[in-house]
Design a protein around this motif. Structure first.
Motif, PDB file in Angstrom:
ATOM      1  N   MET A  13       0.914  -1.333   0.094  1.00 18.38           N
ATOM      2  CA  MET A  13       0.068   0.058  -0.279  1.00 18.38           C
ATOM      3  C   MET A  13       0.932   1.294   0.172  1.00 18.38           C
ATOM      4  O   MET A  13       0.505   2.254  -0.596  1.00 18.38           O
ATOM      5  CB  MET A  13      -1.145  -0.008   1.138  1.00 18.38           C
ATOM      6  N   GLN A  14       2.119   1.222   0.580  1.00 23.40           N
ATOM      7  CA  GLN A  14       2.865   2.342   0.727  1.00 23.40           C
ATOM      8  C   GLN A  14       3.328   2.847  -0.764  1.00 23.40           C
ATOM      9  O   GLN A  14       3.392   3.540  -1.176  1.00 23.40           O
ATOM     10  CB  GLN A  14       4.026   2.066   1.576  1.00 23.40           C
ATOM     11  N   ARG A  15       3.582   1.585  -1.471  1.00 20.32           N
ATOM     12  CA  ARG A  15       4.156   1.753  -3.118  1.00 20.32           C
ATOM     13  C   ARG A  15       3.008   2.159  -3.827  1.00 20.32           C
ATOM     14  O   ARG A  15       3.288   2.995  -4.592  1.00 20.32           O
ATOM     15  CB  ARG A  15       4.601   0.368  -3.470  1.00 20.32           C
ATOM     16  N   LEU A  16       1.822   1.794  -3.689  1.00 19.35           N
ATOM     17  CA  LEU A  16       0.609   2.237  -4.372  1.00 19.35           C
ATOM     18  C   LEU A  16       0.225   3.526  -4.074  1.00 19.35           C
ATOM     19  O   LEU A  16       0.100   4.241  -4.931  1.00 19.35           O
ATOM     20  CB  LEU A  16      -0.570   1.313  -3.986  1.00 19.35           C
ATOM     21  N   ALA A  17       0.300   3.867  -2.784  1.00 17.03           N
ATOM     22  CA  ALA A  17       0.058   5.309  -2.469  1.00 17.03           C
ATOM     23  C   ALA A  17       1.152   6.450  -3.046  1.00 17.03           C
ATOM     24  O   ALA A  17       0.853   7.711  -3.478  1.00 17.03           O
ATOM     25  CB  ALA A  17       0.191   5.664  -0.773  1.00 17.03           C
TER      26      ALA A  17
END
Length: 63
Positions: A13-17
């Motif tokens: 999710m950090q990468r997606l954000a």
């Protein structure tokens, strides 16, 4: 959500954000800001609001 999955999911999710329109995400119907992606085996449906730099997750599906 099991602990190991949660760690992998949070990292994904950090990468997606950081790139809400990338990482294999696709637009839902014709709305580019309504997105869907698979993050660590979890289906995530979310909205992107570039004006306020916010990603709002509206549904998670995992088994």
């Amino acid at each position: 959500m099991p602990h190991a999955l949660r760690i992998a999911f949070d990292a994904g999710m950090q990468r997606l954000a950081a790139d809400s329109y990338g990482h294999g995400s696709t637009a839902v119907k014709a709305d580019e800001d309504r997105r869907e992606a698979v993050v660590s085996g979890v289906v995530v449906r979310y909205y992107v609001s570039a004006a306020v730099l916010t990603v709002t997750v509206v549904r998670l599906v995992y088994t």
